[in-house]
Design a protein around this motif. Sequence first.
Motif, PDB file in Angstrom:
ATOM      1  N   SER A  46      11.793  20.425  16.032  1.00 46.42           N
ATOM      2  CA  SER A  46      11.013  20.444  16.350  1.00 46.42           C
ATOM      3  C   SER A  46       9.898  22.195  16.975  1.00 46.42           C
ATOM      4  N   TYR A  47      10.675  22.857  16.764  1.00 45.59           N
ATOM      5  CA  TYR A  47       9.795  24.285  16.540  1.00 45.59           C
ATOM      6  C   TYR A  47       9.566  24.840  14.612  1.00 45.59           C
ATOM      7  N   ALA A  48      10.132  23.927  14.376  1.00 46.30           N
ATOM      8  CA  ALA A  48       9.541  24.607  12.449  1.00 46.30           C
ATOM      9  C   ALA A  48       8.230  23.201  12.686  1.00 46.30           C
ATOM     10  N   GLY A  49       7.685  22.835  13.739  1.00 45.04           N
ATOM     11  CA  GLY A  49       6.338  22.532  13.448  1.00 45.04           C
ATOM     12  C   GLY A  49       6.642  20.785  14.537  1.00 45.04           C
ATOM     13  N   ARG A  50       7.696  20.120  14.592  1.00 45.47           N
ATOM     14  CA  ARG A  50       6.973  19.135  14.804  1.00 45.47           C
ATOM     15  C   ARG A  50       6.372  18.777  16.073  1.00 45.47           C
ATOM     16  N   LEU A  51       6.840  19.951  17.191  1.00 46.18           N
ATOM     17  CA  LEU A  51       5.940  19.375  17.501  1.00 46.18           C
ATOM     18  C   LEU A  51       4.123  20.688  18.514  1.00 46.18           C
ATOM     19  N   GLY A  52       3.786  21.329  17.261  1.00 46.64           N
ATOM     20  CA  GLY A  52       2.468  21.444  16.549  1.00 46.64           C
ATOM     21  C   GLY A  52       2.286  22.712  17.259  1.00 46.64           C
ATOM     22  N   GLU A  53       1.141  23.246  16.811  1.00 46.24           N
ATOM     23  CA  GLU A  53       1.523  24.582  17.262  1.00 46.24           C
ATOM     24  C   GLU A  53       0.352  24.552  18.641  1.00 46.24           C
ATOM     25  N   GLU A  54      -0.425  23.453  19.151  1.00 51.08           N
ATOM     26  CA  GLU A  54      -0.981  23.886  20.640  1.00 51.08           C
ATOM     27  C   GLU A  54       0.115  23.839  20.964  1.00 51.08           C
ATOM     28  N   TRP A  55       0.966  23.360  21.428  1.00 53.64           N
ATOM     29  CA  TRP A  55       2.326  23.558  22.004  1.00 53.64           C
ATOM     30  C   TRP A  55       3.033  24.320  22.298  1.00 53.64           C
ATOM     31  N   LEU A  56       3.606  24.612  20.666  1.00 53.90           N
ATOM     32  CA  LEU A  56       4.366  26.108  20.385  1.00 53.90           C
ATOM     33  C   LEU A  56       3.441  26.976  21.017  1.00 53.90           C
ATOM     34  N   ALA A  57       1.998  27.521  21.197  1.00 52.73           N
ATOM     35  CA  ALA A  57       1.020  28.692  21.393  1.00 52.73           C
ATOM     36  C   ALA A  57       1.485  28.351  23.278  1.00 52.73           C
ATOM     37  N   ALA A  58       1.264  27.274  23.579  1.00 56.28           N
ATOM     38  CA  ALA A  58       1.958  26.708  25.592  1.00 56.28           C
ATOM     39  C   ALA A  58       3.485  27.265  25.916  1.00 56.28           C
ATOM     40  N   LEU A  59       4.375  27.487  24.589  1.00 61.54           N
ATOM     41  CA  LEU A  59       5.684  27.838  25.093  1.00 61.54           C
ATOM     42  C   LEU A  59       6.034  28.965  24.943  1.00 61.54           C
ATOM     43  N   ARG A  60       4.908  30.485  23.544  1.00 60.66           N
ATOM     44  CA  ARG A  60       4.747  31.270  23.499  1.00 60.66           C
ATOM     45  C   ARG A  60       5.363  32.119  24.504  1.00 60.66           C
ATOM     46  N   PRO A  61       4.980  32.143  25.927  1.00 67.26           N
ATOM     47  CA  PRO A  61       5.017  33.013  26.973  1.00 67.26           C
ATOM     48  C   PRO A  61       6.172  32.765  27.467  1.00 67.26           C
ATOM     49  N   LEU A  62       6.856  31.625  28.001  1.00 66.55           N
ATOM     50  CA  LEU A  62       8.469  31.331  28.231  1.00 66.55           C
ATOM     51  C   LEU A  62       9.056  32.306  27.277  1.00 66.55           C
ATOM     52  N   GLY A  63       9.195  32.216  26.114  1.00 70.23           N
ATOM     53  CA  GLY A  63      10.258  33.594  25.137  1.00 70.23           C
ATOM     54  C   GLY A  63      10.982  32.130  24.876  1.00 70.23           C
ATOM     55  N   THR A  64      11.018  30.962  24.392  1.00 70.99           N
ATOM     56  CA  THR A  64      12.220  29.946  24.608  1.00 70.99           C
ATOM     57  C   THR A  64      11.824  30.161  22.225  1.00 70.99           C
ATOM     58  N   ASP A  65      13.050  29.229  22.317  1.00 72.89           N
ATOM     59  CA  ASP A  65      13.541  29.025  20.516  1.00 72.89           C
ATOM     60  C   ASP A  65      14.180  28.048  20.436  1.00 72.89           C
ATOM     61  N   GLU A  66      14.634  27.813  19.541  1.00 70.89           N
ATOM     62  CA  GLU A  66      15.126  26.187  18.965  1.00 70.89           C
ATOM     63  C   GLU A  66      16.923  26.491  19.213  1.00 70.89           C
ATOM     64  N   VAL A  67      17.516  27.866  20.410  1.00 72.97           N
ATOM     65  CA  VAL A  67      19.257  28.133  20.611  1.00 72.97           C
ATOM     66  C   VAL A  67      18.640  27.655  21.487  1.00 72.97           C
ATOM     67  N   LYS A  68      19.680  27.518  22.205  1.00 72.90           N
ATOM     68  CA  LYS A  68      20.314  26.684  23.576  1.00 72.90           C
ATOM     69  C   LYS A  68      21.611  26.651  24.164  1.00 72.90           C
ATOM     70  N   PRO A  69      21.954  27.943  24.273  1.00 69.61           N
ATOM     71  CA  PRO A  69      23.403  28.840  25.109  1.00 69.61           C
ATOM     72  C   PRO A  69      23.442  28.158  26.324  1.00 69.61           C
ATOM     73  N   HIS A  70      22.050  27.532  26.971  1.00 71.86           N
ATOM     74  CA  HIS A  70      22.723  27.222  28.394  1.00 71.86           C
ATOM     75  C   HIS A  70      23.244  25.960  28.548  1.00 71.86           C
ATOM     76  N   LEU A  71      22.984  25.291  27.106  1.00 68.77           N
ATOM     77  CA  LEU A  71      24.096  23.791  27.318  1.00 68.77           C
ATOM     78  C   LEU A  71      26.056  23.713  27.329  1.00 68.77           C
ATOM     79  N   THR A  72      26.682  25.392  26.861  1.00 67.59           N
ATOM     80  CA  THR A  72      27.707  25.861  27.190  1.00 67.59           C
ATOM     81  C   THR A  72      27.383  26.797  27.313  1.00 67.59           C
TER      82      THR A  72
END
Length: 232
Positions: free
Chosen positions: A104-130
């Motif tokens: 998704s972060y490599a491009g599947r989300l699309g630039e518009e969605w990635l731009a919306a996420l940018r202020p949240l500081g999220t990425d593909e690493v999800k340590p909270h799941l463990t």
Amino acid sequence: MSIPTQWTPTHGDAYRPVPYRPPRMPVQESLARAAELRERMDGRRTVRQFSADPVPEQVVRDAIACAATAPSGAHQQPWTFVLVKDPGVRRRIRAAAEEEEQLSYAGRLGEEWLAALRPLGTDEVKPHLTDAPALIVVFQQRYWLGEGGEKRKHYYVDESVGIAVGMLLSALHLSGLAALVHTPSPMRFLSEALGRPVNEKAFAVIPVGYPADDCQVPDLVRKSLDQVLVEV
């Protein structure tokens, strides 16, 4: 605490009303409670950095029980809450979620969605799941499935489960816990990892716990009441 009557499908049953006479709260008490609730809920934040400290499991169960009181289309209660405690299962969920997120972060989300996420500081690493001491996976039941394989359609499933998740987040927050709504896309791997039946579809993954000592959250501003409320 009274033990509720066991629920069974009511499809086609006759309407059977019962009295509902809750005590009316005095106005001043109502105003005070509403103001306190507004202040407490304004302090709710989505947390991605969790402490490893355990949480009282009964608190999580009670929060799920609160969520299960949500209104639903035709009172069909089309939800299942899976509390995942097995560390191995949680590691597999994280690995599968991060695999999807990398795409998704490599491009599947699309630039518009990635731009919306940018202020949240999220990425593909999800340590909270463990890292989070509790993990709730919410499934929506697209239709009722009987033991003999019979099916009946459920109505307003997305709306019903969405309300239940909102109530779950509120109950967790008001009980002193932090949470995050994670929706890896697609989420088909969750049904397989948790052995859910064919009528269920994953809706959200919710890590639950206490914020880590070094927890940080985005510097966000909520819309004011006059920006979200229209009075006619």
